[in-house]
Design a protein around this motif. Structure first.
Motif, PDB file in Angstrom:
ATOM      1  N   PRO A   8       0.645  -1.222  -0.059  1.00  0.00           N
ATOM      2  CA  PRO A   8       0.198  -0.377  -0.441  1.00  0.00           C
ATOM      3  C   PRO A   8       0.494   1.032  -0.176  1.00  0.00           C
ATOM      4  CG  PRO A   8       0.042  -1.410   2.069  1.00  0.00           C
ATOM      5  CD  PRO A   8       0.908  -1.671   0.928  1.00  0.00           C
ATOM      6  N   ALA A   9       2.449   1.397   0.831  1.00  0.00           N
ATOM      7  CA  ALA A   9       2.862   2.141   0.444  1.00  0.00           C
ATOM      8  C   ALA A   9       3.403   2.635  -0.960  1.00  0.00           C
ATOM      9  CB  ALA A   9       4.313   2.011   1.381  1.00  0.00           C
ATOM     10  N   VAL A  10       3.765   2.067  -1.817  1.00  0.00           N
ATOM     11  CA  VAL A  10       3.647   2.254  -3.025  1.00  0.00           C
ATOM     12  C   VAL A  10       2.867   2.822  -3.894  1.00  0.00           C
ATOM     13  CG1 VAL A  10       4.142   1.528  -5.306  1.00  0.00           C
ATOM     14  CG2 VAL A  10       5.576   0.209  -3.628  1.00  0.00           C
ATOM     15  N   ARG A  11       1.084   2.511  -3.766  1.00  0.00           N
ATOM     16  CA  ARG A  11       0.200   2.853  -4.143  1.00  0.00           C
ATOM     17  C   ARG A  11       0.147   4.233  -3.677  1.00  0.00           C
ATOM     18  NH1 ARG A  11      -4.933   2.552  -1.250  1.00  0.00           N
ATOM     19  NH2 ARG A  11      -3.622  -0.039  -0.568  1.00  0.00           N
ATOM     20  N   GLU A  12       0.296   4.352  -2.134  1.00  0.00           N
ATOM     21  CA  GLU A  12       0.500   5.857  -1.797  1.00  0.00           C
ATOM     22  C   GLU A  12       0.874   6.770  -2.827  1.00  0.00           C
ATOM     23  OE1 GLU A  12      -1.557   8.722   0.595  1.00  0.00           O
ATOM     24  OE2 GLU A  12      -2.492   6.979  -0.088  1.00  0.00           O
ATOM     25  N   SER A  13       1.819   6.415  -2.733  1.00  0.00           N
ATOM     26  CA  SER A  13       2.802   7.525  -3.763  1.00  0.00           C
ATOM     27  C   SER A  13       2.553   6.909  -4.903  1.00  0.00           C
ATOM     28  CB  SER A  13       4.257   6.814  -3.461  1.00  0.00           C
ATOM     29  OG  SER A  13       5.116   6.438  -2.433  1.00  0.00           O
ATOM     30  N   LEU A  14       1.704   6.640  -5.562  1.00  0.00           N
ATOM     31  CA  LEU A  14       1.764   6.744  -6.825  1.00  0.00           C
ATOM     32  C   LEU A  14       0.601   8.126  -6.516  1.00  0.00           C
ATOM     33  CD1 LEU A  14       0.757   6.027 -10.161  1.00  0.00           C
ATOM     34  CD2 LEU A  14      -0.173   4.298  -9.494  1.00  0.00           C
ATOM     35  N   ARG A  15      -0.192   7.778  -6.050  1.00  0.00           N
ATOM     36  CA  ARG A  15      -1.662   8.657  -5.859  1.00  0.00           C
ATOM     37  C   ARG A  15      -1.010  10.072  -5.093  1.00  0.00           C
ATOM     38  NH1 ARG A  15      -4.962  10.684  -1.564  1.00  0.00           N
ATOM     39  NH2 ARG A  15      -3.223  10.031   0.433  1.00  0.00           N
ATOM     40  N   LEU A  16      -0.004  10.489  -4.377  1.00  0.00           N
ATOM     41  CA  LEU A  16       0.279  11.521  -4.127  1.00  0.00           C
ATOM     42  C   LEU A  16       1.167  12.300  -5.454  1.00  0.00           C
ATOM     43  CD1 LEU A  16       2.117  10.641  -0.796  1.00  0.00           C
ATOM     44  CD2 LEU A  16       0.448  12.005  -1.295  1.00  0.00           C
ATOM     45  N   ALA A  17       1.489  11.015  -5.828  1.00  0.00           N
ATOM     46  CA  ALA A  17       1.854  12.735  -7.625  1.00  0.00           C
ATOM     47  C   ALA A  17       0.668  12.371  -8.362  1.00  0.00           C
ATOM     48  CB  ALA A  17       2.922  11.254  -8.156  1.00  0.00           C
ATOM     49  N   LEU A  18      -0.398  11.623  -7.810  1.00  0.00           N
ATOM     50  CA  LEU A  18      -1.066  12.088  -9.070  1.00  0.00           C
ATOM     51  C   LEU A  18      -1.698  13.178  -8.745  1.00  0.00           C
ATOM     52  CD1 LEU A  18      -2.553   8.919 -10.195  1.00  0.00           C
ATOM     53  CD2 LEU A  18      -1.828  10.460 -11.864  1.00  0.00           C
ATOM     54  N   LEU A  19      -2.130  13.837  -6.912  1.00  0.00           N
ATOM     55  CA  LEU A  19      -2.365  14.373  -6.789  1.00  0.00           C
ATOM     56  C   LEU A  19      -1.625  15.892  -7.144  1.00  0.00           C
ATOM     57  CD1 LEU A  19      -3.324  13.239  -3.513  1.00  0.00           C
ATOM     58  CD2 LEU A  19      -5.560  14.008  -4.692  1.00  0.00           C
ATOM     59  N   ASN A  20      -0.660  15.822  -7.278  1.00  0.00           N
ATOM     60  CA  ASN A  20       0.530  16.987  -8.004  1.00  0.00           C
ATOM     61  C   ASN A  20       0.222  17.310  -9.011  1.00  0.00           C
ATOM     62  OD1 ASN A  20       1.810  18.492  -7.031  1.00  0.00           O
ATOM     63  ND2 ASN A  20       3.166  17.804  -8.658  1.00  0.00           N
ATOM     64  N   ALA A  21      -0.363  16.316  -9.808  1.00  0.00           N
ATOM     65  CA  ALA A  21      -0.385  15.978 -11.442  1.00  0.00           C
ATOM     66  C   ALA A  21      -1.615  15.304 -11.790  1.00  0.00           C
ATOM     67  CB  ALA A  21       0.905  16.178 -11.701  1.00  0.00           C
ATOM     68  N   PRO A  22      -2.654  16.302 -11.110  1.00  0.00           N
ATOM     69  CA  PRO A  22      -3.522  14.876 -11.803  1.00  0.00           C
ATOM     70  C   PRO A  22      -3.799  14.511 -13.336  1.00  0.00           C
ATOM     71  CG  PRO A  22      -4.208  16.662 -10.759  1.00  0.00           C
ATOM     72  CD  PRO A  22      -3.217  17.072 -11.319  1.00  0.00           C
ATOM     73  N   TYR A  23      -3.279  15.334 -14.652  1.00  0.00           N
ATOM     74  CA  TYR A  23      -3.282  14.424 -15.447  1.00  0.00           C
ATOM     75  C   TYR A  23      -2.280  13.980 -15.930  1.00  0.00           C
ATOM     76  CZ  TYR A  23      -7.376  18.078 -15.345  1.00  0.00           C
ATOM     77  OH  TYR A  23      -8.399  18.280 -14.967  1.00  0.00           O
ATOM     78  N   GLY A  24      -1.376  13.891 -15.293  1.00  0.00           N
ATOM     79  CA  GLY A  24       0.289  13.349 -15.084  1.00  0.00           C
ATOM     80  C   GLY A  24       1.694  13.909 -16.198  1.00  0.00           C
ATOM     81  N   GLY A  25       2.343  13.535 -15.626  1.00  0.00           N
ATOM     82  CA  GLY A  25       4.003  13.972 -16.253  1.00  0.00           C
ATOM     83  C   GLY A  25       5.225  13.447 -15.625  1.00  0.00           C
ATOM     84  N   PRO A  26       5.826  13.740 -15.888  1.00  0.00           N
ATOM     85  CA  PRO A  26       7.428  13.218 -15.571  1.00  0.00           C
ATOM     86  C   PRO A  26       7.739  12.070 -14.726  1.00  0.00           C
ATOM     87  CG  PRO A  26       7.612  14.938 -16.518  1.00  0.00           C
ATOM     88  CD  PRO A  26       6.209  15.445 -16.700  1.00  0.00           C
ATOM     89  N   LEU A  27       7.101  12.624 -13.126  1.00  0.00           N
ATOM     90  CA  LEU A  27       6.811  12.001 -12.041  1.00  0.00           C
ATOM     91  C   LEU A  27       5.588  11.139 -11.669  1.00  0.00           C
ATOM     92  CD1 LEU A  27       7.409  11.790  -9.178  1.00  0.00           C
ATOM     93  CD2 LEU A  27       6.406  13.872  -8.493  1.00  0.00           C
ATOM     94  N   VAL A  28       4.478  11.029 -12.202  1.00  0.00           N
ATOM     95  CA  VAL A  28       3.469  10.166 -12.621  1.00  0.00           C
ATOM     96  C   VAL A  28       4.098   9.452 -13.700  1.00  0.00           C
ATOM     97  CG1 VAL A  28       1.166   9.656 -13.650  1.00  0.00           C
ATOM     98  CG2 VAL A  28       1.919  11.766 -11.905  1.00  0.00           C
ATOM     99  N   VAL A  29       4.672   9.668 -14.353  1.00  0.00           N
ATOM    100  CA  VAL A  29       4.926   8.593 -15.096  1.00  0.00           C
ATOM    101  C   VAL A  29       5.985   7.561 -14.708  1.00  0.00           C
ATOM    102  CG1 VAL A  29       6.060   7.469 -17.401  1.00  0.00           C
ATOM    103  CG2 VAL A  29       4.660   9.271 -17.721  1.00  0.00           C
TER     104      VAL A  29
END
Length: 326
Positions: A8-29
């Motif tokens: 769940p910690a890995v999933r939470e990191s992905l969720r936080l990245a998407l909160l910061n960039a909802p439409y994606g970007g280098p960090l989300v990728v």
């Protein structure tokens, strides 16, 4: 290495990245790719039902970014990640005996792989679709998937994987021994020539896995002596008590059953002692069934114990949709 809380910690990191960039970007990728890698490398460390829920939740986080990506490059990379996550879901569904679910998830993975031109993903999915077709006793369909995957493989190691995992068992089940021999020779040569000697994780391939598929192929072709040797090699090459070890041990037990029923039943009982019920994949459960069938009417204590243990084994998913518990 990972712990149960690491999922769940890995999933939470992905969720936080998407909160910061909802439409994606280098960090989300980057986070999406890391998430795929984490689940693939740690696939065998967690019960399938738990990992399925995690992968499903992680893939769901990508929905909005996939629908309206920040740019074309981001959209393509997120589709690639969603394809690999769908491939994992298909494999996990298969290991939970949900073949229709596996087909659905793998169909999505195939579509994404073809759309973004990821030959590795497309080839691997074809191998997984062949595996599901074999389990459904659709042998000619399984061979067609397998051969298409081998042709599409993006690297020599990828081709070795498709040949060993998909083409070889499909040919063996069809009784095409001479072709199976040729495919095995090619797969063995390609794996031996790989500089790293294989690759880890769910999407990787190595010598113990090839040994396992070879052993099962010899069993299907009636060559018990060769099956025993390759199953022994696979067992020796696996970390103890892992899913790979369980698979190889049960193939060895099946090969030994006609001549040494007591030893075969003892091996199967050892798997049941060492591997909790919630970690027993559908494939291992099917191999346990095959061991019991190969034991025939043998009436000795270990065989009776095995039959009793198998009768008491909970299904991977019960009638209420709950996963097996240890």
């Amino acid at each position: 290495m990972t712990t149960a809380s690491g999922l769940p910690a890995v999933r939470e990191s992905l969720r936080l990245a998407l909160l910061n960039a909802p439409y994606g970007g280098p960090l989300v990728v980057e986070l999406a790719e890391a998430t795929v890698e984490h689940y693939a490398l740690n696939y065998s460390r967690h019960p399938p039902v738990i990992l399925f829920d995690e992968v499903h939740a992680a893939r769901g986080l990508l929905g909005d970014a996939l629908a309206t990506p920040a740019d074309a490059t981001t959209g393509a990379e997120l589709r690639r990640a969603a394809g690999w996550l769908s491939g994992l879901l298909g494999n996990l569904a298969f290991h939970l005996a949900d073949h229709s679910g596996a087909r659905a998830h793998l169909a999505v993975a195939a579509a994404f792989g073809d759309q973004v031109g990821d030959a590795h993903l497309s080839a691997w999915v074809l191998g997984a679709q062949s595996m599901v077709a074999r389990a459904r006793h659709e042998r000619t369909v399984a061979l067609a998937y397998a051969q298409a995957g081998a042709e599409k493989a993006a690297s020599p190691l990828g081709r070795a994987q498709l040949l060993g995992w998909a083409v070889l068992p499909s040919l063996a089940q069809l009784g095409r021994a001479a072709e199976a021999e040729r495919v095995l020779e090619e797969a063995t040569g390609l794996l031996a020539a790989d500089p790293a000697g294989g690759a880890p994780g769910r999407f990787g391939f190595d010598a113990p896995e090839l040994d396992l598929h070879e052993a099962e192929a010899w069993l299907a072709l009636g060559r018990t002596d060769r099956a025993i040797r390759r199953a022994e090699a696979s067992t020796a090459g696996c970390a103890p008590y892992t899913p790979g070890w369980a698979a190889a041990t049960l193939v060895l037990a099946q090969a030994e059953a006609p001549a040494r029923p007591g030893d075969a039943a003892a091996r199967a009982l050892d798997v049941l002692e060492r591997v909790p019920a919630d970690r027993l994949r559908f494939t291992s459960r099917e191999r346990l069934r095959q061991v019991a069938a190969a034991l025939g009417d043998a009436d000795i204590a270990t065989v009776r114990d095995l039959r009793e243990r198998l009768r008491a084994l909970p299904p991977p998913i019960d009638v209420h949709g709950r996963g097996a518990t240890a």
